[in-house]
Design an enzyme around this catalytic site. Structure first.
Site, short mmCIF file in Angstrom:
data_model
loop_
_atom_site.label_atom_id
_atom_site.label_comp_id
_atom_site.label_asym_id
_atom_site.label_seq_id
_atom_site.Cartn_x
_atom_site.Cartn_y
_atom_site.Cartn_z
N TYR A 121 0.81 -1.24 0.00
CA TYR A 121 0.00 0.00 0.00
C TYR A 121 0.84 1.28 0.00
CZ TYR A 121 -0.39 -0.22 5.29
OH TYR A 121 -0.19 -0.27 6.64
N GLU A 122 0.16 2.37 -0.21
CA GLU A 122 0.82 3.68 -0.38
C GLU A 122 1.80 3.64 -1.56
OE1 GLU A 122 -0.54 5.89 1.84
OE2 GLU A 122 0.36 7.36 0.49
N GLY A 123 1.41 2.92 -2.63
CA GLY A 123 2.27 2.76 -3.80
C GLY A 123 3.08 1.48 -3.68
#
Lengths: 592, 592
Positions: free
Chosen positions: B434-436
């Site tokens: 997550y978060e890229g």
């Protein structure tokens, strides 16, 4: 939900073209003609895709349960198990005398990969049985063989291996389960065993436990250990089932994965057991099956990652996200498929080049086991003993990495259980642990196998690599992309071995501190060798004007990837090894 | 069950001795005197060990549930959340105007590590709120700030970030959630968002969703995106809660880990939303918080592995198994503790040397954020933008590896959920996604950050490393063990950058095929730098006649381990990078 298609074309390539099984001088390999082996693999592939794969995720979700002392497997397992019995799959490589088909172990291994990929937790019920059969075959009396083997080969009964106790895992010398001799020649077995895979279930009429226990007079540690057959139901003279034995399931463990397999705490309360093999030789007897058992776990390590890879490829082709940096490739769609992105390809190539190399390595290892067992070839026995910890340790570490990498392709969707990718990671994780944790494999490799028979087998390995390079040195198509990197990697492995020789005598920690890196270094050289051999076979097929050009060109490109992008790991492993014991052992235990 | 003790001594070392915060010229750092910061860390450590850690495993087992549209968090979370509110922890580094304490971000980061280590899933309710607060602080109107911030800083209300949709993850330009302007200046928000961490729960009175949606007139792709505030309950003029807004939870996802956090499918059915920041600048506005958000996830990556390491150490000291190869160390016991075995130490040293390096790296990153925010230093802003994908990608990959390694120390017991080690692995896995996803971090690093401002920041990084080496070149205690390996690693990094420059122009794939390796190579150089700086501080303390010799000697030995055994990875990463695009891109999509 993930799907799975058995990689039959690749198995055919390894069996027929890389290993050339039908033309090999391993006794019994003559019958392994391409048409024959392909028919078996296709049949296995069918049952895998149609029957086993659909139960993989549901078995994971549902798990096993213990109710009133009875273990229930997930919905559908019973019917699938009946199908496996029906197909006679368990007896594929077992003796005809007990109802098997007596095919070489290599065929059992290839088929085993397919079943593990489809449903690892399910396949363990059969896999553990297979291991118990091997032990009885090797060490049982005629009477024991007649009593147990036909029913186990047919899967009417299944088997287990009972080693671990709460305080004794790797260090089996500390086990407390005791065996008291009875007047009738049997033993009363009392103690608790944990982590017993397929310990009990509702798939078969009886479970035949093989149990390590201490009988009087054996002395301390591992020398006092004997191996016993302890059936869940006692077997009457006429072969029918008698009363329930004093063995019960204390608990089913909640695990990170392989939920479809019942991992049991087994309680033995004066259960009737029968000595298997010689008294006080239990450890030795157990370890005669070790090469096979560990190769089986190495196989699990990569086999469980194969469907992860397959589904990651499908997802990468279907999922539209972003645009190729070199220009739109799917102008009619809202975005390009993931597979256009270089880093997605890097990830998929890591997976593919490992999986195919691992398959070739494992089947080569199986052929060494066949050679050792069927022809009493001591060199083959020595070679597979050397390679076994590498197969187990390297392939399970890398198999887990591969499952994680495949999960990564899915992004956030890979973390959601609904997609099924998390299961491959969770299932793969156990292969690094059981049948000897990978650190123990590294210890076995460096502490025992390297020096076995005066270092003869590791020297033979180096000679084999050198021989292959020399033999093909004039082949320009092989040289730069395959032979040169293999030579460099093999040199790193030799340098590491040399470092151990020069430093390990004075200080064993200097060798053992590098054991894990050595296991991986060795694994890379083995896969490098398999890729060089695969490339040679692919080039030969292309030169011969194959009708399947795409397959062989893909094979070459995949091999080149492994050599260019994975094999350079050997230099880092060597550097770590050569840093010696000091960095590893510097701290006092309380300083951590 | 695992326990956790906040590594306060190590944090003090980094803050006071490596970064020298109190003497630093970053505005606001003057108050960070040792006594003051230690008191804060100790208080945080207490609540972490006493309140949060005990709920970690139970929260994992119980998970969140959705009943009649209401989300319930695991037992005990409500009380723990009340304790966090009570302690004012959320406002630690937030402006006094809204009820915060206005301490530097670096203190929020140190405290954040402690809370994440204790209970990652729980801490996310607060963490997401923190992110939403930053967005409103940066882009909100005065009115919006007054309405939302005091309640969010106090944790009476929590926040979320709504980006992902089923078909749009990384590629946010494809989102379909729409925002229709209303006469009163508000918008009607309609669409579905998925993977919304802390999307709803029973911990706070209101949830303030920040939602990316498309309002008319913005054009195609990301340009059409705006950012909206969508409260679960509308807020009346007087600040009290009004009617329920048109947003509801469609489902809670079943995940591999972080079960204690409710990952929700959020349905927006004509919900009332308020534009946050400029219309059609939603992506830019969202990304202004990206450095902080990604540093926060990098922090999670190693922080979740810290308790895994701590418990692995305890297990390795307590579990008796086998004998030391160099001679029995525990003659009165049945076996020696695991920690005598070189490969167990190798494993623990890998963990320890990574974790301490990661902590120093992250706190250094946090100090750059402080410098950028508090002094408008564009160079600091550029440097942290460059390092952010490294912090996020490298620390989460290695953090996951560390959790897996810690689990491995437990052998079979590591695979059993009862022991709690599996949870660290399962929780850590999300941080890579997550978060890229980490592949996207690598793309950001190589495709965007390297060349940003004409490559100024990466040049500054190299200058900094070179400067440190030069400045300390006369220090024999540093040279061989620290400076020489750092120099070699940094050279590898420069060579990789050079390869990209020479080849990436003609063929962007030549750079992007090596992006993941570059991210890791960069990470190793950063940790190498942190270890060299740490070693310098430790040597200074020892030279100054410290009373805590053991700490500094352990620090030096741990650093030497990292330099000798981890840093050599840079050569392999470089070799992979230099193999270029061809091996990675060779196959047609259908050949996989």
């Amino acid at each position: 939900m993930p799907t799975y298609t058995a990689p039959i074309r690749d198995m055919e390539f390894v069996l027929n073209e890389v290993l050339g099984v039908a033309a090999s001088d391993v006794p019994g390999y003559g019958e392994l003609e391409p048409g024959f082996t392909s028919a078996i693999l296709e049949e296995a592939g069918k049952i895998a895709s149609d029957v086993l794969t659909p139960l993989n995720a549901s078995g994971d979700r549902e798990g096993c349960r213990l109710e009133n002392g009875v273990v229930y497997t997930p919905k559908g397992f019973k019917e699938a198990f009946a199908a496996m019995k029906e197909g006679g799959w368990n007896g594929l490589d077992l003796p005809e005398d007990y109802g098997g088909q007596n095919l070489p172990y290599i065929m059992g291994t290839a088929v085993g990969e397919i079943f593990v990929s489809a449903n690892m937790a399910f396949n363990m019920y059969q896999g553990l049985t297979h291991g118990a059969i091997s032990a009885i075959l090797a060490h049982g009396t005629d009477d024991q063989k007649q009593t147990f083997l036909p029913k186990m080969v047919s899967l009417d009964w299944t088997g287990t291996m009972n080693l671990t106790e709460p305080h004794a895992g790797t260090d089996l010398g500390m086990i407390r389960t005791k065996a008291e001799p009875q007047k009738d020649g049997s033993y009363r077995i009392t103690g608790q065993k944990i982590f017993i895979s397929a310990g009990d279930h509702d798939l078969a009429d009886n479970v035949i436990h093989l149990v390590l226990a201490k009988a009087p007079g054996g002395g301390e540690g591992t020398r006092g250990i004997s191996l016993f057959i302890v059936p869940k139901f006692l077997v009457k003279e006429d072969g029918t089932l008698g009363e329930r034995n004093g063995v019960s399931v204390g608990n089913i463990e909640e695990k990170m994965g392989i939920h479809g397999n019942a991992t049991c705490v087994m309680n033995y309360d004066g259960a009737t057991g029968y000595l298997l093999g010689e008294l006080h030789k239990g450890m030795r007897n157990m370890f005669t099956m070790m090469n096979e058992a560990r190769l089986g776990v190495g196989l699990q390590g990569y086999a469980v990652a194969e469907p992860a890879y397959q589904n990651a490829v499908t997802y990468a082709r279907d999922r539209l996200q972003g645009r190729a940096v070199t220009g739109t490739e799917n102008p009619s769609g809202p975005a390009d498929p993931l597979i256009v992105h270089p880093d997605i390809r890097r990830n998929l190539m890591d997976q593919k080049s490992f999986l195919e190399g691992a398959r070739a390595f494992t089947l080569w290892g199986a052929s060494l086991i066949d050679r050792a067992h069927r022809s009493d070839d001591k060199d083959a026995e020595g070679m597979i003993s050397l390679l076994t910890p590498v197969i187990k340790g390297f392939l399970t570490d890398k198999g887990f990495e591969t499952a994680v990498a495949a999960q990564q392709v899915y992004g956030g969707h890979g973390y959601i259980e609904e997609q099924g990718m998390s299961q491959f990671t969770r299932d793969a994780r156990i292969t690094m642990i059981y049948e000897g944790a990978n650190g123990v494999q590294a210890l076995d490799l460096v502490g025992r196998k390297l020096a076995a028979d005066g270092g003869k087998h590791v020297m033979a390995f180096f000679e084999m690599v050198k021989g292959f390079i020399k033999e093909n040195d004039g082949d320009d198509a092989l040289k730069k992309d395959f032979l040169d990197p293999l030579k460099a990697a093999s040199k790193d492995l030799q340098a590491a071995g040399m470092f151990f020789m020069q430093n390990g005598m004075k200080n064993p920690n200097a060798a053992l501190a590098g054991s894990y890196d050595f296991m991986h270094l060795f694994g890379h050289v083995c896969l490098g060798l398999m890729w060089a051999r695969s490339a040679k076979a692919a080039l030969a097929a292309l030169a011969g004007g194959t009708g399947d050009k795409a397959f062989y060109e893909t094979k070459l490109a995949t091999g080149r990837y492994y050599m260019a992008r994975q094999l350079p790991m050997t230099t880092t492993h060597l550097a770590r090894i050569q840093s010696g014991a000091e960095p590893v052992m510097a701290l006092a235990a309380e300083a951590f």
